[in-house]
Design an enzyme around this catalytic site. Sequence first.
Site, PDB file in Angstrom:
ATOM      1  CG  ASP A  26      -1.882   1.171   1.277  1.00  0.00           C
ATOM      2  OD1 ASP A  26      -2.313   1.613   0.199  1.00  0.00           O
ATOM      3  OD2 ASP A  26      -2.199   1.662   2.369  1.00  0.00           O
ATOM      4  CB  SER A  27       0.210   4.775  -0.574  1.00  0.00           C
ATOM      5  OG  SER A  27      -0.972   4.866   0.208  1.00  0.00           O
TER       6      SER A  27
ATOM      7  CE1 TYR B 216       1.944   4.953  -3.883  1.00  0.00           C
ATOM      8  CE2 TYR B 216       0.609   3.056  -4.477  1.00  0.00           C
ATOM      9  CZ  TYR B 216       1.837   3.590  -4.170  1.00  0.00           C
ATOM     10  OH  TYR B 216       2.945   2.790  -4.124  1.00  0.00           O
TER      11      TYR B 216
ATOM     12  CB  CYS C  94      -3.427   0.373  -2.305  1.00  0.00           C
ATOM     13  SG  CYS C  94      -3.650   2.047  -2.938  1.00  0.00           S
ATOM     14  CG  ASN C  95      -9.773   0.088  -2.444  1.00  0.00           C
ATOM     15  OD1 ASN C  95     -10.570  -0.750  -2.812  1.00  0.00           O
ATOM     16  ND2 ASN C  95      -9.406   0.204  -1.169  1.00  0.00           N
ATOM     17  CB  THR C  96      -5.427   4.509  -5.278  1.00  0.00           C
ATOM     18  OG1 THR C  96      -6.188   5.005  -4.174  1.00  0.00           O
ATOM     19  CG2 THR C  96      -5.235   5.604  -6.304  1.00  0.00           C
TER      20      THR C  96
ATOM     21  CD  GLU D   3       0.208   6.750   5.899  1.00  0.00           C
ATOM     22  OE1 GLU D   3      -0.735   6.002   5.615  1.00  0.00           O
ATOM     23  OE2 GLU D   3       1.370   6.333   6.067  1.00  0.00           O
TER      24      GLU D   3
ATOM     25  CB  CYS E 283      -9.483   4.447   0.611  1.00  0.00           C
ATOM     26  SG  CYS E 283      -7.884   5.003   1.256  1.00  0.00           S
ATOM     27  CB  THR E 284      -6.527  -0.106   2.699  1.00  0.00           C
ATOM     28  OG1 THR E 284      -5.502   0.710   2.120  1.00  0.00           O
ATOM     29  CG2 THR E 284      -6.872  -1.250   1.764  1.00  0.00           C
ATOM     30  CG  HIS E 285      -5.063   5.115   4.514  1.00  0.00           C
ATOM     31  ND1 HIS E 285      -4.544   4.544   3.378  1.00  0.00           N
ATOM     32  CD2 HIS E 285      -4.012   5.600   5.220  1.00  0.00           C
ATOM     33  CE1 HIS E 285      -3.226   4.687   3.384  1.00  0.00           C
ATOM     34  NE2 HIS E 285      -2.877   5.330   4.486  1.00  0.00           N
TER      35      HIS E 285
HETATM   36  N1  DGL Z   1      -4.876   3.159   0.877  1.00  0.00           N
HETATM   37  C1  DGL Z   1      -5.036   3.656  -0.454  1.00  0.00           C
HETATM   38  C2  DGL Z   1      -6.292   3.083  -1.084  1.00  0.00           C
HETATM   39  O1  DGL Z   1      -6.791   2.052  -0.646  1.00  0.00           O
HETATM   40  C3  DGL Z   1      -5.097   5.150  -0.638  1.00  0.00           C
HETATM   41  C4  DGL Z   1      -4.270   6.060   0.175  1.00  0.00           C
HETATM   42  C5  DGL Z   1      -3.513   7.040  -0.692  1.00  0.00           C
HETATM   43  O2  DGL Z   1      -4.123   7.985  -1.219  1.00  0.00           O
HETATM   44  O3  DGL Z   1      -2.319   6.803  -0.839  1.00  0.00           O
HETATM   45  O4  DGL Z   1      -6.801   3.634  -2.024  1.00  0.00           O
END
Ligand code: DGL
Length: 276
Positions: free
Chosen positions: A6-7, A38, A69-71, A146, A191-193
């Site tokens: 992930d990011s 991301y 990470c979805n992105t 984050e 988004c995993t966050h």
């Molecule tokens: N965790 C990332 C996701 O699932 C996004 C966080 C980011 O913007 O880096 O999309």
Amino acid sequence: MIGIFDSGIGGLFLLRELHKKFPNQSFIYLADKVHFPYGDKSFSFVRDLVRKNVEFLADQGVKQIVVACNTASATLEKKKSYSIPVIGIVEASLRQAKKDSCNKKVGLLATVETVKSRAFLKKEKDLNLDLQIYQQACPRLAPFVENGGWAISQGKYTGNNKDKSEKLSVFLEEYLQPLIDKGVDTVIMGCTHYLYLESAISQYIGESKKAVGPLEFLVQDLLEVKKNESRELQDEEGITVNVFVSGQDKGFEKQFHQIWGGNKNNVRIVVESLKI
Ligand code: DGL
């Protein structure tokens, strides 16, 4: 050995949960902090990062990769582009929404780039799920998690910083209310966050609605991959969880331990900084 990336800290949620589900597997996690977030990068830039991250993890000898990470998952192509299975999480969250939604109206909270990519809408069509999806970009939510100092192991803020709690309420109202107004009964944490915010999101949307993520169907996807490879989930010798972080991030190790919690049985955690 399973690779996950992930990011930043978002994918650590899935690492922790997958480690519980597959206790006899080793894991390597990559937090590409140097490129966080991301969600405000271009599609092609993120796709290049995905390629680099996959190559890095493959070089470590992993047998499957979970794009936590979805992105990043949104940039994966349908055709197989890698020599090992690379599993995205967009489909898993959609299948969970299909399972949980009664009125088939589903809200999607995601990064700006995920929303722009329309990956959830396209995948929903491909899978023929018969859902009406309403997208909501949440540009401020992932950076908030984050960098926000949440007591993330519990999924809720337990500090006494009133500003942060108030800030989150403002964000949730801004991002969730339009979806509620559309009549959704299910909200995808796309988004995993956001997975760390499940209790706050659930509280906001109320008991009659559900916040869903990819975990349950991701586990199924992993089992399927293992089956297709005709390999059992064998016990590996000396289970390890190695965690890498790109760039120099002093706070990351502390965040990792907060999220992971106390149980470190047979787990070797190496937080290393690296340049990718
Ligand atoms: N965790 C990332 C996701 O699932 C996004 C966080 C980011 O913007 O880096 O999309």
